[in-house]
Scaffold this active site. Structure first.
Site, short mmCIF file in Angstrom:
data_model
loop_
_atom_site.label_atom_id
_atom_site.label_comp_id
_atom_site.label_asym_id
_atom_site.label_seq_id
_atom_site.Cartn_x
_atom_site.Cartn_y
_atom_site.Cartn_z
NE ARG A 133 -3.56 -0.05 2.48
CZ ARG A 133 -4.16 -0.46 4.05
NH1 ARG A 133 -3.83 0.13 4.88
NH2 ARG A 133 -5.05 -1.52 3.99
CE LYS B 244 -7.30 3.70 9.17
NZ LYS B 244 -8.43 2.68 8.40
CB CYS C 238 -9.21 -9.17 2.82
SG CYS C 238 -9.11 -8.54 4.44
CB CYS D 159 -14.89 -8.87 7.96
SG CYS D 159 -13.60 -7.40 8.12
NE ARG E 214 -2.07 1.83 9.50
CZ ARG E 214 -2.98 0.93 9.34
NH1 ARG E 214 -3.89 0.95 8.29
NH2 ARG E 214 -3.07 -0.13 10.01
CB CYS F 144 -13.49 -3.81 1.80
SG CYS F 144 -14.39 -5.48 2.11
CB CYS G 4 -11.76 -1.87 4.74
SG CYS G 4 -10.96 -2.52 6.31
CE LYS H 167 -6.13 -0.44 11.43
NZ LYS H 167 -6.66 -0.98 10.52
FE1 SRM Z 1 -9.15 -1.67 6.31
C1 SRM Z 1 -7.49 -4.23 8.08
C2 SRM Z 1 -8.10 -2.88 3.50
C3 SRM Z 1 -9.53 1.26 4.83
C4 SRM Z 1 -10.68 -0.63 9.24
N1 SRM Z 1 -7.94 -3.17 5.76
C5 SRM Z 1 -7.59 -4.06 6.67
C6 SRM Z 1 -6.68 -5.30 5.77
C7 SRM Z 1 -5.34 -4.88 5.85
C8 SRM Z 1 -6.94 -6.60 6.54
C9 SRM Z 1 -5.75 -7.24 7.27
O1 SRM Z 1 -5.56 -6.57 8.48
O2 SRM Z 1 -5.16 -8.16 6.91
C10 SRM Z 1 -7.38 -5.15 4.60
C11 SRM Z 1 -6.72 -5.77 3.28
C12 SRM Z 1 -7.47 -6.16 2.31
C13 SRM Z 1 -6.83 -6.39 0.96
O3 SRM Z 1 -6.68 -7.38 0.42
O4 SRM Z 1 -6.43 -5.29 0.21
C14 SRM Z 1 -7.95 -3.78 4.48
N2 SRM Z 1 -8.86 -1.00 4.54
C15 SRM Z 1 -8.54 -1.68 3.25
C16 SRM Z 1 -8.86 -0.88 2.17
C17 SRM Z 1 -7.69 -1.52 0.90
C18 SRM Z 1 -10.27 -1.23 1.66
C19 SRM Z 1 -10.72 -0.52 0.41
O5 SRM Z 1 -11.57 -0.77 -0.22
O6 SRM Z 1 -9.99 0.66 -0.01
C20 SRM Z 1 -8.61 0.75 2.85
C21 SRM Z 1 -7.03 0.84 2.66
C22 SRM Z 1 -7.19 2.36 3.19
C23 SRM Z 1 -5.69 2.91 2.97
O7 SRM Z 1 -5.22 3.43 1.99
O8 SRM Z 1 -5.02 3.28 4.02
C24 SRM Z 1 -9.06 0.23 4.28
N3 SRM Z 1 -9.94 0.07 6.96
C25 SRM Z 1 -10.08 1.18 6.21
C26 SRM Z 1 -11.20 2.06 6.70
C27 SRM Z 1 -11.58 3.10 6.04
C28 SRM Z 1 -10.77 4.52 6.46
O9 SRM Z 1 -10.05 4.37 7.07
O10 SRM Z 1 -11.55 5.65 6.26
C29 SRM Z 1 -11.62 1.32 7.98
C30 SRM Z 1 -12.55 1.96 9.20
C31 SRM Z 1 -11.89 3.16 9.61
C32 SRM Z 1 -10.99 2.68 10.86
O11 SRM Z 1 -10.06 2.67 10.92
O12 SRM Z 1 -11.89 2.68 12.05
C33 SRM Z 1 -10.57 0.47 8.04
N4 SRM Z 1 -9.17 -2.21 8.16
C34 SRM Z 1 -9.92 -1.90 9.06
C35 SRM Z 1 -9.80 -2.46 10.38
C36 SRM Z 1 -10.59 -2.33 11.93
C37 SRM Z 1 -9.66 -1.69 12.61
C38 SRM Z 1 -10.50 -1.37 14.08
O13 SRM Z 1 -10.79 -0.40 14.58
O14 SRM Z 1 -10.80 -2.50 14.55
C39 SRM Z 1 -8.97 -3.64 9.99
C40 SRM Z 1 -8.63 -4.91 10.91
C41 SRM Z 1 -7.17 -4.34 11.90
O15 SRM Z 1 -6.82 -3.33 11.89
O16 SRM Z 1 -7.09 -5.17 12.68
C42 SRM Z 1 -8.54 -3.38 8.90
#
Ligand code: SRM
Length: 566
Positions: free
Chosen positions: A76, A215, A441, A480, A145, A435, A484, A213
């Protein structure tokens, strides 16, 4: 409170991730050694955690998991404000074809992901990113991030001022470890036993980095295209006479929750007050260090800043921000938000140049049949080197800085590859995000990116049947409950529970200021339309003029059936 504070719950043990960070505060792990070993096709479990801080996830192809694990990497980018020049776009495109799965994935935080990269191609891909002056440092991990910033150049000159502030905040919140450069550029394993590396303490993050993390996002009202309330730290630009005078500060938003764990929940950020423009970096540092010092390091499910804000309260957080940043927050200024969506098609920027917002289905840039978006964007970058590529948090691409005389030729070039600039997608598709979920994922419980387009087409058909043709409804899906694609802000949110089964969440609003609520805990694929039909039929009959579906849900359904507010 010191930079290396452990946890508010002194009696509980630190999580494994905390111990790892304490043991190797440079975040180097043994990544470089494994990278250099051609016999190893994957990294150790500990290195998996360190790799995240370098913007890399070790995944496996879940489509073939039954036949045995095939390790693949997801990388990323760190692209503050989502801005790339044409040269960088060409390099990214090359890297995806040479080392990835020949697609580029625009993320919901204005970044690019490469999927399907074998360990053998990882080093070259990382060098390729560096060669065009970009990096992936801190794109993942317990750090700040990708910092988001409104991408649209029209409407106000404030856009560039806000973008500059987003870049300054991104730079100020970067970790200082030398490991990134040493592994990915020099190809050298840091000596973990040298006193310099062993005793390394990051000047901002300390030895343990953040508990989780962090943001940050900037928006320019009236457009909330960054979903600012879903961020740990939000800056709402207050613009007077075309100039940014300061920001309203939002703190403690987040989406992540877990099924069956009521102690985890999505939360809208709390508005704390107004700050002058010149204190934006100090305030960002202050909020980050509040997370560093008060976040729960004993439970990663309870470690986000949103829980600190919820549990300690706005007055406590405001006082801490003021003390740490040396600034007195004023009362929040007034502003209005209208939408979280992008406006598609050609628009004129203030400087007279043109920009076009292109719809990217579920953020996946690829060539598929007649619709050859990947090649189209590549050709644009080659033939119009002055064009800037801007990524939106709705997973779309904007082509900016297009000269008056180039507009027709660029439109024609896109059309040659099956990419339209007007009437690009159906009304539900245009407002939807999903997502990636399967097959990359590791957390996914159900399909999302591969499933939502077809479901949207079916819901569009249903809307036509019940008299709602052309009615925009914001629909978001995740595989899930982690959130995301920010499904808890959507008018209709689908959250994966199991293969082919989704929770149904209803009642978010168009401008991203209201969380939705759970309507049904488990709906099978085949039952989604039957579930929506009576609701959409009633909405069509009962809505007030111009009332959106999410607003009707909140006005009517929530009164009839209050449910559990989250
Ligand atoms: Fe996310 C984890 C994809 C935005 C909340 N996210 C993941 C992982 C890395 C899975 C993992 O931990 O193994 C996913 C990878 C999937 C893949 O195969 O690519 C993943 N997240 C994404 C992306 C690519 C989704 C998308 O459709 O674009 C986004 C990448 C953003 C970036 O460029 O940095 C992405 N993730 C988000 C958002 C939206 C936002 O930030 O506006 C959220 C919700 C906001 C938040 O953070 O509360 C989000 N991702 C999570 C979480 C839950 C965190 C928590 O508070 O519990 C996880 C799980 C974790 O961190 O353990 C996670």
């Amino acid at each position: 409170m010191s930079a290396t504070a452990t946890s508010p719950a002194e009696t509980k043990p630190l999580t494994k991730n905390e111990l790892l960070k304490i043991a190797i505060p440079t975040l180097a792990g043994t990544i470089a050694a494994t990278l250099a070993d051609p016999a190893a096709d994957s990294f150790s479990g500990d290195d998996e955690q360190f790799l995240k801080f370098h913007g890399i996830y070790q995944q496996d192809d879940r489509d073939v998991r039954k036949q045995g694990k095939v390790h693949i990497m997801m990388i990323r980018g760190r692209i503050p404000g989502g801005v790339l020049n044409a040269r960088q776009w060409i390099a990214f495109d090359d890297l995806s074809s040479k080392y990835g799965n020949n697609t580029l994935r625009v993320t919901t935080r204005q970044s690019i992901q490469w999927h399907g990269v074998a360990k053998s191609g990882l080093g070259a891909l990382m060098k390729g990113i560096h060669e065009v002056m970009l990096d992936t440092l801190a794109a993942c991990g317990d750090v700040s991030r990708n910092v988001m910033s409104a991408p649209t150049p029209s409407g106000t000159p404030a856009r560039e001022q806000v973008y500059e502030d987003a870049r300054r905040v991104s730079e100020a919140l970067l970790p200082k470890t030398k490991a990134y450069h040493s592994i990915w550029i020099d190809g050298v394993q840091l000596n973990l036993d040298s006193p310099e590396n062993k005793e390394f303490v990051d000047p901002l993050y300390g030895r343990q980095y953040l508990p989780r993390k962090f943001k940050a996002a900037f928006i320019i009202p009236p457009v909330n295209d960054m979903d600012v309330f879903a961020n740990c730290l939000g800056f709402v630009a207050i613009v007077e006479n075309g100039q940014v005078v300061g920001y309203n500060l939002l703190v403690g938003g987040g989406m992540g929750r877990s099924h069956g764990n009521a102690a985890t929940y999505p939360r809208l950020a709390t508005e704390l007050g107004f700050l002058p423009k010149d204190s934006v970096v100090d305030v960002a540092r202050a909020v980050l260090t509040i997370h560093r010092d008060f976040g729960d390091r004993t439970d990663r499910k309870h470690a986000r800043l949103k829980y600190v804000v919820q549990e300690r309260g706005a007055d406590f957080i405001r006082a801490e921000v003021e003390k740490r940043a040396g600034v007195k927050l004023e009362s929040p200024r007034r502003y209005t938000l209208t939408t979280t969506n992008d406006t598609y098609g050609w628009q004129r920027a203030l400087d007279g140049s043109w920009f076009v917002t292109l719809y990217v289905s579920m953020g996946r840039i690829k060539d598929a049949g007649e619709h050859r978006m990947k090649t189209a964007l590549r050709r644009v970058a080659e033939q119009f080197p002055g064009v800037e590529f801007r990524l939106s948090a709705n997973q779309n691409v904007l082509l900016a800085n297009v000269a008056d005389g180039d507009r027709a030729a660029l439109t024609a070039l896109l059309a040659e590859h099956g990419v339209r600039t007007e009437r690009q997608a159906g009304v539900l598709h245009s407002a939807a995000i999903a997502c990636p979920a399967l097959p990359t994922c590791g957390l996914s419980l159900a399909e999302s990116e591969r499933y939502l387009p077809d479901l949207l087409t079916r819901i569009e058909g249903l809307c036509t049947e019940v008299g709602l043709a052309g009615q925009e409804i914001v629909i978001r899906m995740t595989g899930c409950p982690n959130g995301c694609a920010r499904p808890y802000m959507a008018e209709i949110g689908f959250v994966g529970k199991a293969p082919g089964r989704y929770q149904l969440w209803l009642g978010g609003n168009e401008n991203g200021t209201r969380l939705n609520r759970i309507w049904k805990d488990m709906v099978k694929d085949a039952d989604i339309l039957p579930e929506l039909r009576p609701l959409l039929t009633r909405y069509a009959a009962e809505r007030t003029p111009a009332e959106r579906f999410g607003d009707w849900v909140a006005r009517v359904l929530w009164t009839e059936q209050p449910g559990t507010p989250v």
